[in-house]
Design an enzyme around this catalytic site. Structure first.
Site, PDB file in Angstrom:
ATOM      1  N   TYR A  26       0.832  -1.203   0.000  1.00 49.29           N
ATOM      2  CA  TYR A  26       0.000   0.000   0.000  1.00 49.29           C
ATOM      3  C   TYR A  26       0.868   1.255   0.000  1.00 49.29           C
ATOM      4  O   TYR A  26       0.550   2.245  -0.640  1.00 49.29           O
ATOM      5  CB  TYR A  26      -0.925  -0.024   1.226  1.00 49.29           C
ATOM      6  N   GLY A  69     -14.867  -0.289  14.229  1.00 52.05           N
ATOM      7  CA  GLY A  69     -14.227  -0.021  15.519  1.00 52.05           C
ATOM      8  C   GLY A  69     -13.076  -0.948  15.849  1.00 52.05           C
ATOM      9  O   GLY A  69     -12.592  -0.948  16.978  1.00 52.05           O
ATOM     10  N   ILE A  70     -12.616  -1.734  14.884  1.00 60.09           N
ATOM     11  CA  ILE A  70     -11.536  -2.694  15.142  1.00 60.09           C
ATOM     12  C   ILE A  70     -10.231  -1.970  15.452  1.00 60.09           C
ATOM     13  O   ILE A  70      -9.529  -2.316  16.402  1.00 60.09           O
ATOM     14  CB  ILE A  70     -11.347  -3.650  13.946  1.00 60.09           C
ATOM     15  N   GLY A  71      -9.919  -0.948  14.673  1.00 56.36           N
ATOM     16  CA  GLY A  71      -8.685  -0.201  14.888  1.00 56.36           C
ATOM     17  C   GLY A  71      -8.647   0.435  16.268  1.00 56.36           C
ATOM     18  O   GLY A  71      -7.637   0.373  16.973  1.00 56.36           O
ATOM     19  N   ASN A  98      -1.093  10.250   3.985  1.00 57.16           N
ATOM     20  CA  ASN A  98      -2.242   9.501   4.497  1.00 57.16           C
ATOM     21  C   ASN A  98      -3.043  10.365   5.481  1.00 57.16           C
ATOM     22  O   ASN A  98      -3.056  10.139   6.688  1.00 57.16           O
ATOM     23  CB  ASN A  98      -1.798   8.190   5.144  1.00 57.16           C
ATOM     24  N   TYR A 105      -5.786   9.280  14.012  1.00 59.29           N
ATOM     25  CA  TYR A 105      -4.909   9.269  15.184  1.00 59.29           C
ATOM     26  C   TYR A 105      -5.073  10.542  16.002  1.00 59.29           C
ATOM     27  O   TYR A 105      -5.061  10.499  17.231  1.00 59.29           O
ATOM     28  CB  TYR A 105      -3.441   9.075  14.781  1.00 59.29           C
TER      29      TYR A 105
END
Length: 137
Positions: A26, A69-71, A98, A105
């Protein structure tokens, strides 16, 4: 089935390696991946583990992973592990282009030290590391 975050096991190394390769691709950095599943196993699950890894599991019926919501759950669990080990901060790097990741974050409360404090993230590559250790030219 809800997302389950658990400590990685040796059997997870092939899947973790696949994710490492996926994120490297990526970022157009696939040629810089120098490890493999065997190295992950040796470094993380030998007598003196070099790293700790958490994995998130979803049931096969849950399809697309973004927006679930996994991250956040993973970051929360990493924060718990860090605090339990006496850490007082977490540092990580995000590529400048990004913007979506940077915004996410920041939403979690992270400060961009490059902007806020003039800090730069530096790296010693393999050649420089060997040279510094006195093993190279």
């Amino acid at each position: 089935m809800e997302c389950i975050v658990r400590p990685a096991q040796s059997a997870d190394c092939d899947h973790v390696m696949g994710m490492i390769r996926e994120i490297a691709e990526y970022h157009n950095l696939l040629d810089e991946v120098k490890i493999n599943s065997q190295v992950l196993r040796a470094d993380g699950f030998g007598g003196d583990p070099f790293y700790q890894c958490l994995v998130a599991e979803l049931g096969p019926e849950q399809g697309d992973k973004q927006g679930r919501g996994i991250g956040k759950k993973l970051m929360s669990e990493v924060a718990k592990v860090a605090l339990a080990r006496g850490c007082v901060e977490m540092k990580f790097t995000v590529v400048e282009w990004n913007g979506r990741a940077l915004a996410w974050y920041r939403h979690l409360g992270a400060q961009d030290k490059t902007e806020a404090g003039g800090w730069h993230s530096l790296e010693l590559g393999a050649k420089a590391l060997h040279r510094l250790a006195g093993e190279g030219q």
